[in-house]
Write a protein that holds these residues in place. Structure first.
Motif, mmCIF file in Angstrom:
data_model
loop_
_atom_site.group_PDB
_atom_site.id
_atom_site.type_symbol
_atom_site.label_atom_id
_atom_site.label_comp_id
_atom_site.label_asym_id
_atom_site.label_seq_id
_atom_site.Cartn_x
_atom_site.Cartn_y
_atom_site.Cartn_z
ATOM 1 N N UNK A 185 -6.306 1.615 -6.979
ATOM 2 C CA UNK A 185 -5.447 0.441 -6.914
ATOM 3 C C UNK A 185 -4.935 0.281 -5.489
ATOM 4 N N UNK A 186 -3.620 0.241 -5.328
ATOM 5 C CA UNK A 186 -3.029 0.141 -3.992
ATOM 6 C C UNK A 186 -2.502 1.472 -3.488
ATOM 7 N N UNK A 187 -2.853 2.558 -4.166
ATOM 8 C CA UNK A 187 -2.404 3.900 -3.790
ATOM 9 C C UNK A 187 -3.524 4.598 -3.023
ATOM 10 N N UNK A 188 -3.234 5.015 -1.793
ATOM 11 C CA UNK A 188 -4.200 5.738 -0.969
ATOM 12 C C UNK A 188 -4.156 7.200 -1.385
ATOM 13 N N UNK A 244 0.844 -1.170 0.000
ATOM 14 C CA UNK A 244 0.000 0.000 0.000
ATOM 15 C C UNK A 244 0.895 1.241 0.000
ATOM 16 N N UNK A 245 0.597 2.150 -0.916
ATOM 17 C CA UNK A 245 1.395 3.356 -1.079
ATOM 18 C C UNK A 245 0.554 4.566 -0.666
ATOM 19 N N UNK A 246 1.127 5.421 0.151
ATOM 20 C CA UNK A 246 0.453 6.635 0.609
ATOM 21 C C UNK A 246 0.961 7.835 -0.174
ATOM 22 N N UNK A 247 0.055 8.626 -0.744
ATOM 23 C CA UNK A 247 0.455 9.864 -1.398
ATOM 24 C C UNK A 247 0.786 10.901 -0.331
ATOM 25 N N UNK A 248 1.438 11.978 -0.730
ATOM 26 C CA UNK A 248 1.744 13.056 0.215
ATOM 27 C C UNK A 248 0.451 13.628 0.795
ATOM 28 N N UNK A 249 -0.558 13.748 -0.056
ATOM 29 C CA UNK A 249 -1.860 14.270 0.398
ATOM 30 C C UNK A 249 -2.471 13.369 1.472
#
Length: 90
Positions: free
Chosen positions: A74-77, A1-6
Motif C-alpha cells: 500500500x503506502x507503507x514502505x 507515505x509511511x516508513x517502517x523502522x526497518x
C-alpha cells in the motif's frame, strides 16, 4: 507515505534519501511480489520519460534513483534495496 523502522534503517545504511524513495514510488514501475506487496524501481527508459517533469532532481540523484528499489505494501514502505546487477523484471 509511511516508513517502517526497518525501511528507515535500510535507507540510512544504503545512503538513500527519502526524496529519492518518494520519487521512485511516484514514477517507478510496479511489480507484484510475495505477500501482497509491490516492488518499485526505475530503469533508464522510464527515467528519460520523466526527465522533462523533474529534470533538476534527476540530475542530482540519477545514480541513486537507478540503483534503488523499494518494497511497499500500500503506502507503507517495507524495505529499500540496492540493485547490484541487471534485473529482468517484466
Amino acid at each position: 507515505m509511511i516508513f517502517t523502522d526497518h525501511s528507515k534503517i535500510r535507507s540510512q545504511q544504503r545512503g538513500v534519501k527519502k526524496d529519492v524513495v518518494s520519487f521512485i514510488y511516484k514514477y517507478g514501475k510496479k511489480v507484484s511480489v510475495k505477500g501482497n506487496s509491490q516492488k518499485y524501481f526505475i530503469n533508464k527508459k522510464r527515467l528519460n520519460s520523466v526527465k522533462f517533469v523533474e529534470g533538476d532532481f534527476i540530475k542530482k540523484n540519477d545514480q541513486s534513483i537507478l540503483n534503488t528499489a523499494i518494497v511497499c505494501k500500500g503506502k507503507v514502505v517495507i524495505t529499500i534495496t540496492k540493485i547490484n546487477k541487471k534485473v529482468n523484471w517484466n
